[in-house]
Design an enzyme around this catalytic site. Structure first.
Site, mmCIF file in Angstrom:
data_model
loop_
_atom_site.group_PDB
_atom_site.id
_atom_site.type_symbol
_atom_site.label_atom_id
_atom_site.label_comp_id
_atom_site.label_asym_id
_atom_site.label_seq_id
_atom_site.Cartn_x
_atom_site.Cartn_y
_atom_site.Cartn_z
ATOM 1 N N LYS A 112 41.237 40.073 44.337
ATOM 2 C CA LYS A 112 40.488 41.161 43.694
ATOM 3 C C LYS A 112 39.921 42.122 44.724
ATOM 4 O O LYS A 112 39.867 43.327 44.485
ATOM 5 C CB LYS A 112 39.337 40.590 42.854
ATOM 6 C CG LYS A 112 39.787 39.989 41.532
ATOM 7 C CD LYS A 112 38.575 39.617 40.696
ATOM 8 C CE LYS A 112 38.941 38.750 39.518
ATOM 9 N NZ LYS A 112 37.768 38.195 38.846
ATOM 10 N N LYS A 193 51.256 35.132 37.117
ATOM 11 C CA LYS A 193 50.530 34.485 36.024
ATOM 12 C C LYS A 193 50.296 35.476 34.877
ATOM 13 O O LYS A 193 49.980 36.643 35.129
ATOM 14 C CB LYS A 193 49.193 34.013 36.617
ATOM 15 C CG LYS A 193 48.200 33.472 35.648
ATOM 16 C CD LYS A 193 46.845 33.278 36.326
ATOM 17 C CE LYS A 193 46.005 34.520 36.251
ATOM 18 N NZ LYS A 193 44.580 34.341 36.491
ATOM 19 N N LYS A 196 45.177 38.901 31.413
ATOM 20 C CA LYS A 196 44.630 39.897 30.484
ATOM 21 C C LYS A 196 44.581 41.276 31.111
ATOM 22 O O LYS A 196 44.585 42.274 30.419
ATOM 23 C CB LYS A 196 43.197 39.520 30.125
ATOM 24 C CG LYS A 196 43.056 38.352 29.203
ATOM 25 C CD LYS A 196 41.605 38.367 28.741
ATOM 26 C CE LYS A 196 41.110 37.044 28.300
ATOM 27 N NZ LYS A 196 39.828 36.688 28.917
HETATM 28 P P1 AMP Z 1 40.020 34.222 31.544
HETATM 29 O O1 AMP Z 1 40.894 35.047 30.663
HETATM 30 O O2 AMP Z 1 40.262 34.507 32.990
HETATM 31 O O3 AMP Z 1 38.596 34.258 31.158
HETATM 32 O O4 AMP Z 1 40.518 32.732 31.334
HETATM 33 C C1 AMP Z 1 40.126 31.883 30.288
HETATM 34 C C2 AMP Z 1 40.845 30.557 30.397
HETATM 35 O O5 AMP Z 1 42.251 30.748 30.221
HETATM 36 C C3 AMP Z 1 40.678 29.865 31.752
HETATM 37 O O6 AMP Z 1 40.509 28.476 31.547
HETATM 38 C C4 AMP Z 1 41.973 30.130 32.462
HETATM 39 O O7 AMP Z 1 42.304 29.141 33.399
HETATM 40 C C5 AMP Z 1 42.960 30.134 31.306
HETATM 41 N N1 AMP Z 1 44.128 30.988 31.612
HETATM 42 C C6 AMP Z 1 44.116 32.318 31.889
HETATM 43 N N2 AMP Z 1 45.377 32.776 32.127
HETATM 44 C C7 AMP Z 1 46.201 31.688 31.998
HETATM 45 C C8 AMP Z 1 47.617 31.505 32.121
HETATM 46 N N3 AMP Z 1 48.430 32.517 32.414
HETATM 47 N N4 AMP Z 1 48.124 30.252 31.911
HETATM 48 C C9 AMP Z 1 47.298 29.225 31.600
HETATM 49 N N5 AMP Z 1 45.961 29.333 31.472
HETATM 50 C C10 AMP Z 1 45.406 30.546 31.665
#
Ligand code: AMP
Ligand code: TRP
Length: 333
Positions: A112, A193, A196
């Site tokens: 980041k 990966k 969002k």
């Molecule tokens: P975040 O969107 O960063 O707040 O992530 C929320 C949850 O989703 C966290 O536990 C992340 O580890 C999981 N997560 C986000 N992106 C992925 C992905 N591409 N594959 C698996 N888990 C994900």
């Protein structure tokens, strides 16, 4: 007494099938076996600029989505992080026992900070706040996707350091990853990966995408030059794109490796994609229907969040009191 589970998700972008398979599906599954707290981490979201009205709307929408995927407010506490000031309070105390080098080593910080001209201090502090979220409730288990493993290791390091400086205060939290789907990759680029913050229209399947959009995104997913599915071939097939599609299929259907291999061996990529798309559509359909029902009653969402905060604030306050006492900070309780 049941062991405590805690996890968090940021109210940014649109939750996608990576979030669901990596984390949210597990949250709903394990909630009856533990004392569960699920947190919409809006203080984490503002480590980068968020348009205020949009952020405010996304918090409520994410709460609606978490209820739609099956978080049961009678069993789990669903809360918004900024409604419980003890998160920020504990984060400061933990900041003071965290060496700067530990934070600078974080992969997400490095990625980041390289992408931005000026780096907010919040980006560096991000994992300390995450450690505070977890340690505040003495959580034993943290269900997350694989990308959060390093942050969790840091949370344990911070807890250990605090405990050795000031005496046993925090429970050591364990990382809980799903067996299939801990890291879902982008459909357009299976080396990256699913995220969002990626804006490409073919990158992620949002939990709210209509069936036609899901079909289109999956049919366009990047694969490789092989025409059909092969397993463990000397040429390295299946490649990462096909592997990702198979993972998505297995995570949604629960099929074993053996069944999946038997079913898909020799299948042309076009047909594989159609079957993956249908599996995703049928799993998301009931979630989307429940989401629309829940969003029609905003009062319900507000009550769930208020009840959750009321239920867990005493736990948070108890930990803050303990920490203050351990550190010699002023406290009249
Ligand atoms: P975040 O969107 O960063 O707040 O992530 C929320 C949850 O989703 C966290 O536990 C992340 O580890 C999981 N997560 C986000 N992106 C992925 C992905 N591409 N594959 C698996 N888990 C994900
Ligand atoms: N950092 C996590 C993510 O981006 C979200 C998060 C914040 C979290 N606090 C947490 C996850 C506490 C687990 C536990 O995915």
């Amino acid at each position: 007494m049941k062991a405590r589970v805690l996890s968090g998700i940021q109210p940014t972008g649109s939750p996608h099938i990576g979030n669901y398979l990596g984390a949210l599906k597990n949250w709903a599954k394990i909630q009856y076996d533990y004392d569960s707290i699920y947190c919409i981490v809006d203080l984490h979201a503002v480590t980068v600029y968020q348009q205020p009205a949009e952020l405010r709307a996304k918090i409520e929408e994410l709460a609606g989505m978490l209820l739609a995927i099956g978080i049961d407010p009678l069993h789990s506490s669903l809360v918004v992080q900024s409604a419980i000031p003890q998160h920020a309070e504990l984060a400061w105390m933990l900041t003071c026992v965290t060496p700067l080098g530990w934070l600078e080593r974080m992969t997400q910080f490095k990625a980041k900070s390289q992408a931005q001209e000026t780096i907010g201090d919040g980006i560096l502090q991000y994992p300390v706040l995450m450690a505070a979220d977890i340690l505040l409730y003495q959580a034993a288990i943290v269900p997350v996707g694989d990308d959060q493993s390093q942050h969790l290791e840091l949370a344990r390091d911070i807890a250990q350091r605090f405990n050795s400086l000031y005496g046993e205060t925090f429970t050591m939290p364990a990382t809980h990853l799903p067996t299939v789907g801990a890291r879902i990759m982008g459909l357009d680029d299976p080396q990256k990966k699913m995220s969002k913050s990626e804006t490409g229209s073919g990158h992620a399947v949002s939990l709210l995408d209509p069936p036609a959009v899901i079909r289109k995104k999956i049919l366009r997913a990047t694969t490789d030059s092989n025409p059909a599915v092969e397993f463990d071939s000397p040429a390295g097939h299946p490649g990462p794109g096909v592997r990702n599609l198979l993972t998505i299929f297995q995570a949604f259907t629960g099929w074993s490796d053996d069944n999946t291999q038997a079913h898909f061996t020799g299948m042309r990529y076009g047909d594989l994609k159609k079957q993956v798309a249908e599996a995703v559509i049928s799993a998301l359909e009931p979630i989307q229907t429940r989401y629309q029902e829940i969003m029609a009653d905003r009062g319900f969402i507000a009550r769930v969040l208020a009840n959750g905060a009321e239920r867990i604030t005493p736990i948070a306050q108890d930990t803050v009191n303990k920490v203050k006492k351990a550190m010699g900070l002023y406290s009249d309780s």
